[in-house]
Design a protein around this motif. Structure first.
Motif, mmCIF file in Angstrom:
data_model
loop_
_atom_site.group_PDB
_atom_site.id
_atom_site.type_symbol
_atom_site.label_atom_id
_atom_site.label_comp_id
_atom_site.label_asym_id
_atom_site.label_seq_id
_atom_site.Cartn_x
_atom_site.Cartn_y
_atom_site.Cartn_z
ATOM 1 N N ALA A 295 -1.347 7.880 9.301
ATOM 2 C CA ALA A 295 -1.705 6.303 9.596
ATOM 3 C C ALA A 295 -1.309 5.406 8.467
ATOM 4 O O ALA A 295 -0.876 4.490 8.615
ATOM 5 C CB ALA A 295 -3.270 6.111 9.823
ATOM 6 N N THR A 296 -1.450 5.822 7.312
ATOM 7 C CA THR A 296 -1.251 5.036 5.847
ATOM 8 C C THR A 296 0.201 4.855 5.637
ATOM 9 O O THR A 296 0.678 3.612 5.644
ATOM 10 C CB THR A 296 -2.015 5.727 4.901
ATOM 11 O OG1 THR A 296 -3.351 5.798 5.144
ATOM 12 C CG2 THR A 296 -1.590 4.676 3.597
ATOM 13 N N GLY A 297 0.803 5.816 6.009
ATOM 14 C CA GLY A 297 2.461 6.019 5.745
ATOM 15 C C GLY A 297 3.206 5.029 6.709
ATOM 16 O O GLY A 297 4.183 4.182 6.229
ATOM 17 N N SER A 298 2.512 4.906 7.769
ATOM 18 C CA SER A 298 3.228 4.189 8.911
ATOM 19 C C SER A 298 3.061 2.692 8.805
ATOM 20 O O SER A 298 3.839 1.714 8.855
ATOM 21 C CB SER A 298 2.543 4.638 10.170
ATOM 22 O OG SER A 298 3.187 5.972 10.537
ATOM 23 N N LEU A 299 1.614 2.354 8.241
ATOM 24 C CA LEU A 299 1.431 0.976 8.023
ATOM 25 C C LEU A 299 2.148 0.343 6.785
ATOM 26 O O LEU A 299 2.607 -0.675 6.787
ATOM 27 C CB LEU A 299 -0.321 1.010 7.685
ATOM 28 C CG LEU A 299 -0.601 -0.371 7.306
ATOM 29 C CD1 LEU A 299 -0.607 -1.372 8.399
ATOM 30 C CD2 LEU A 299 -2.270 -0.205 6.772
ATOM 31 N N MET A 300 2.301 1.374 5.605
ATOM 32 C CA MET A 300 2.829 0.839 4.399
ATOM 33 C C MET A 300 4.496 0.499 5.107
ATOM 34 O O MET A 300 5.126 -0.658 4.267
ATOM 35 C CB MET A 300 3.055 1.865 3.504
ATOM 36 C CG MET A 300 1.636 2.170 2.830
ATOM 37 S SD MET A 300 0.953 0.693 1.941
ATOM 38 C CE MET A 300 -0.227 0.015 3.239
ATOM 39 N N VAL A 301 5.167 1.363 5.807
ATOM 40 C CA VAL A 301 6.621 1.105 6.086
ATOM 41 C C VAL A 301 6.496 -0.311 7.082
ATOM 42 O O VAL A 301 7.485 -1.069 6.845
ATOM 43 C CB VAL A 301 6.940 2.254 7.086
ATOM 44 C CG1 VAL A 301 8.448 1.994 7.903
ATOM 45 C CG2 VAL A 301 7.034 3.553 6.376
#
Length: 467
Positions: free
Chosen positions: A438-444
């Motif tokens: 979830a965090t990785g997708s949000l940062m992208v």
């Protein structure tokens, strides 16, 4: 002795109030008939989803729940065969339909060249999807069988083979029907198709619940898709005069030349659609393989919630895609922008409100220690997914606007997003699980998706409209 009131005022007052409410919903909130039916379908899907969630918790084990949602992620591999064709069909049909009229008895009048080109769109779509559906069924059966056999789960065995085969075959059938619905949307039947999708959702859920209650839970995806097929087939059969007339129409040399007119647009759409799989559908298979079926089931249920929210909110925009195409065909750019920006404001407001409500409900379920809370992600990863959904609402709106011009300028955005989200999903999901994904997708989305998408939107909108 009964008193009889002959005064028609109460009934007249009620009708007047209802008319005022309808006008207010249309002018202030933007709810027209297509949006109303789309919202009804999504509201039904939300209510039905809650019922399905309860039935899943009652009749499926946590491991079976993981299989259930991973079925959906693997079925999404149909995007490899779809190639974004259905979206292209809608846009092509809407541009040709702008120069034609379709009467109540389904007779087409207007420019004969536009008539021939409209028929050409349908004929090419039917030919392609008939062949691709057979290949899709074979591909899904083989790919799914290999994946589940290679990632056997500990504990009691899960009998997944026959349910998976049924799901793959049902998906191939609906794969052939959906582009015809997109074509009808492009022809102006937006409200009708929205109503069909509502009946599809209702009937599909009823069949799915029957499978769950009868302890055939893994057949639920197949039954859901079968319900979609039945309702769509029934409606299209009633429109057979229009469809058969176009399929039999002699297009001659006026037919659309796909290689020179469309392929430069479609291959970009196809790559963008394929990239979308790595952005949105890779979560479950990675968690299934590295964190187990239970965690994958929690992610699947959370993603279903986010997808429902996205589908409801974006309906303010995508139900207007045929009107966008018609405005562009007539070069009425002021009307196009007025309609689009109003719809974006309404869509994002709905998405934000829905995300806040969903997160508060999950927070309460965990605070009150409901059993249902263990079938969905914890509030922190769910909140990150919901925030990502809000940003994607804006990105999707910008992409829909540019694609209505029969151009695909979000290709770079899609490819970069797929690479970054795919890598972050694999490496962070493998190590940190749902919170990492979830965090990785949000940062992208924050540092690449929205900035690059907005730059692309502003650049080409100014360029095309200035020309």
């Amino acid at each position: 002795m009964a008193l009889i009131c002959d005064d028609p005022m109460p009934a007249g007052w009620l009708v007047s109030r209802l008319q005022r409410a309808r006008i207010w919903l249309h002018t202030r909130i933007g709810i027209d008939k297509p949006i109303a039916f789309t919202i009804m379908a999504r509201v039904w899907a939300s209510v039905a989803g809650l019922i399905t969630l309860i039935l899943i918790a009652r009749f499926l084990t946590p491991a079976e729940q993981g299989y259930y949602y991973t079925f959906g992620s693997l079925v999404a591999l149909q995007i490899v065969f779809e190639l974004g064709f259905s979206f292209v069909i809608l846009q092509m049909a809407s541009h040709e339909r702008a120069h034609l009229t379709i009467s109540a008895d389904e007779e087409i009048e207007g420019d004969p060249v536009a008539h021939a080109r409209l028929a050409s769109v349908l004929q090419k779509a039917v030919r392609w999807y008939t062949s691709a559906a057979v290949l899709l069924a074979i591909f899904l059966i083989l790919a799914g069988s290999h994946f589940f056999a290679a990632h056997r789960q500990p504990g009691p065995p899960v009998h997944w083979r026959l349910p998976w085969y049924a799901t793959a075959i049902a998906a191939a059938i609906t794969f052939q029907i959906d582009p015809v619905l997109s074509f009808m949307e492009g022809c102006g039947y937006v409200a009708n198709v929205a109503r069909v999708r509502f009946t599809q959702a209702a009937f599909g859920n009823l069949l799915a619940w029957g499978a769950l209650v009868s302890h055939q839970g893994l057949f639920t995806p197949a039954m859901m898709i079968a319900g979609n097929v039945c309702m769509a087939s029934f409606w299209l059969f009633r429109r057979r005069k229009l469809l058969l007339g176009l399929l039999r129409y002699k297009v001659g040399h006026y037919g659309i030349h796909w290689g020179t007119e469309v392929w430069h647009f479609q291959w970009r759409i196809a790559v963008s659609w394929l990239c979308g799989y790595f952005i949105f559908q890779l979560y479950n298979p990675v968690l299934f393989a590295y964190k187990g079926a239970v965690i994958a089931g929690q992610m699947g249920m959370s993603l279903t919630l986010c997808a429902a929210l996205q589908s409801i909110s974006i309906s303010w925009i995508n139900t207007k895609a045929p009107r966008f195409g018609a405005f562009i065909a007539r070069r009425e750019y002021a009307d196009l922008d007025n309609l689009f920006f109003r719809a974006v404001k309404q869509s994002f407001s709905v998405c934000t409100a829905g995300a806040l409500v969903a997160w508060c409900v999950d927070l309460y379920l965990n605070w009150a220690h409901f059993r249902l809370a263990h079938r969905i992600l914890d509030p922190l990863p769910l909140g990150i997914l919901l925030l990502n959904t809000m940003l994607n609402n804006l990105i999707n709106a910008e992409a829909l606007y540019l694609r209505a011009h029969k151009q695909e300028k979000f290709l770079l955005n899609s490819v970069l997003g797929a690479l970054l989200v795919g890598c972050s999903t694999y490496f962070l999901g493998k190590t940190y699980g749902p919170i990492g994904i979830a965090t990785g997708s949000l940062m992208v989305a924050i540092f690449m998706g929205l900035p690059l998408g907005t730059y692309t939107f502003i650049k080409y909108r100014r360029l095309w409209h200035a020309q």
